[in-house]
Design a protein around this motif. Structure first.
Motif: not given
Length: 353
Positions: A36-49
């Motif tokens: 959930s904290t990685m969702e704030l990083n714009p470099e990581i796509s939603r598909e990757t998470l």
């Protein structure tokens, strides 16, 4: 005795299952997960998470039963859930060897750490040795000093030394461990007598074998003093009280009336009966030292399971938290079993029963 030990080991299975289930449920009460904290990083796509959640089965329900939204009452039953997938990896049987004999043992695959990106079992094994060093050192310090001090205080009650030991024991029981840790770290920073935190010095690899051993012991002194002081203070008071009560017993008076030497009366007759409660305490002492070591490790920067557990809870590293909790539970159960066995060995009445 063998049948009793076997029953205790069999009882460990439902007990550990219950502990793991409750622990897993408590971890689910926290909102979100590690990703959930990685969702704030714009470099990581939603598909990757979403792909990472699917890889670790975090996209599935946490338990067998799931409830719908707040305004709905649909209840679903799921065999494919997070807890069961984790439990299958831990308990799945596999072939192995023990002293060259082929056996079937559990896989003990606790999963991957989200934060450290290595298997949980490797991470815990690496940190467990550091915590064992600290806990064993603190236990040796507390027990090797508490028992002779308690015996001396009971044999010489209300003497000057007894009053001094009693004052030190009350002081050790009253001072919080974290305050004593900060106090010793301040003394170390001012005097330079002890290193301020850590496991070893920067130039550890360039030292000789003897210098490496001394460097480890030198770094171990402050956390050992912090962890052993509170334990030693309580054990001194308990040893003194038990010994005083035993020395007033009728069988001690009878032994003295027979003309036995005072040393024989104290150490052969009185001490053996007064020390029985300590054997029971030993089982709880192991798990207590591990829980107390967590705060000490954090303050003194000792790289053990305590710091690892704190980082895992803060970052919601689910599988790492579960591995740490199961490790502590196993230590508590094994410690209590060891205490019961030692108590049966030392007390013939329990052994015959």
């Amino acid at each position: 005795m063998l049948q009793y030990i076997l029953k205790r080991f069999l009882n460990m299975i439902p007990l550990l299952l219950g502990i793991s289930l409750i622990s897993f449920w408590i971890m689910q009460l926290a909102p979100g997960d590690y990703f959930s904290t990685m969702e704030l990083n714009p470099e990581i796509s939603r598909e990757t998470l979403d792909r990472m959640r699917e890889e670790f089965h975090l996209d599935k329900p946490a338990f067998f039963i799931s409830v719908g939204a707040e305004d709905e009452w649909d209840v679903g039953f799921h065999w494919d859930n997070q807890y069961l997938n984790w439990l299958k990896e831990v308990m799945a049987p596999e072939y192995g060897t023990l002293f060259g004999i082929p056996i079937i043992r559990p896989r003990l695959n606790f999963g991957y750490s989200f934060k450290y990106h290595i298997p949980i079992i490797d991470l815990i094994t690496d940190r467990l040795w550091n915590t064992l060093q600290l806990s064993i050192a603190a236990m040796l310090l507390s027990w090797c000093l508490a028992i002779p001090i308690g015996i001396y205080s009971a044999v010489h009650p209300y003497s000057r030394m007894d009053k001094m030991f009693s004052f030190c024991a009350f002081f050790g029981m009253s001072v919080p461990g974290f305050f004593l840790a900060f106090l010793l770290l301040y003394v170390a920073s001012v005097t330079g007598w002890f290193p301020i935190g850590g496991l070893q010095s920067i130039n550890y690899d360039t030292l000789s074998l003897f210098e490496k051993v001394w460097d480890r012991v030198h770094h171990l002194m402050i956390p050992t003093l912090v962890l052993g002081t509170g334990s030693m203070a309580g054990l001194v008071r308990l040893m003194r009280g038990n010994m005083l009560e035993t020395l007033r017993a009728e069988f001690v008076t009878t032994a003295r009336a027979k003309g036995l030497a005072e040393q024989v009366v104290i150490y052969k007759h009185a001490l053996r009966n007064a020390i029985n409660p300590f054997i029971t305490i030993f089982g709880y002492q192991l798990s207590t030292l591990f829980s107390g070591a967590a705060i000490t490790e954090i303050i003194t920067a000792w790289p053990g399971l305590g710091r690892l557990m704190l980082d895992a809870v803060i970052s919601q590293d689910l599988f790492l938290v579960m591995g740490n909790l199961l490790m502590g539970s196993v230590l508590l159960i094994v410690g209590n079993l060891s205490a019961d066995i030692l108590l049966a060995v030392s007390d013939p009445r329990i052994r015959h029963e």
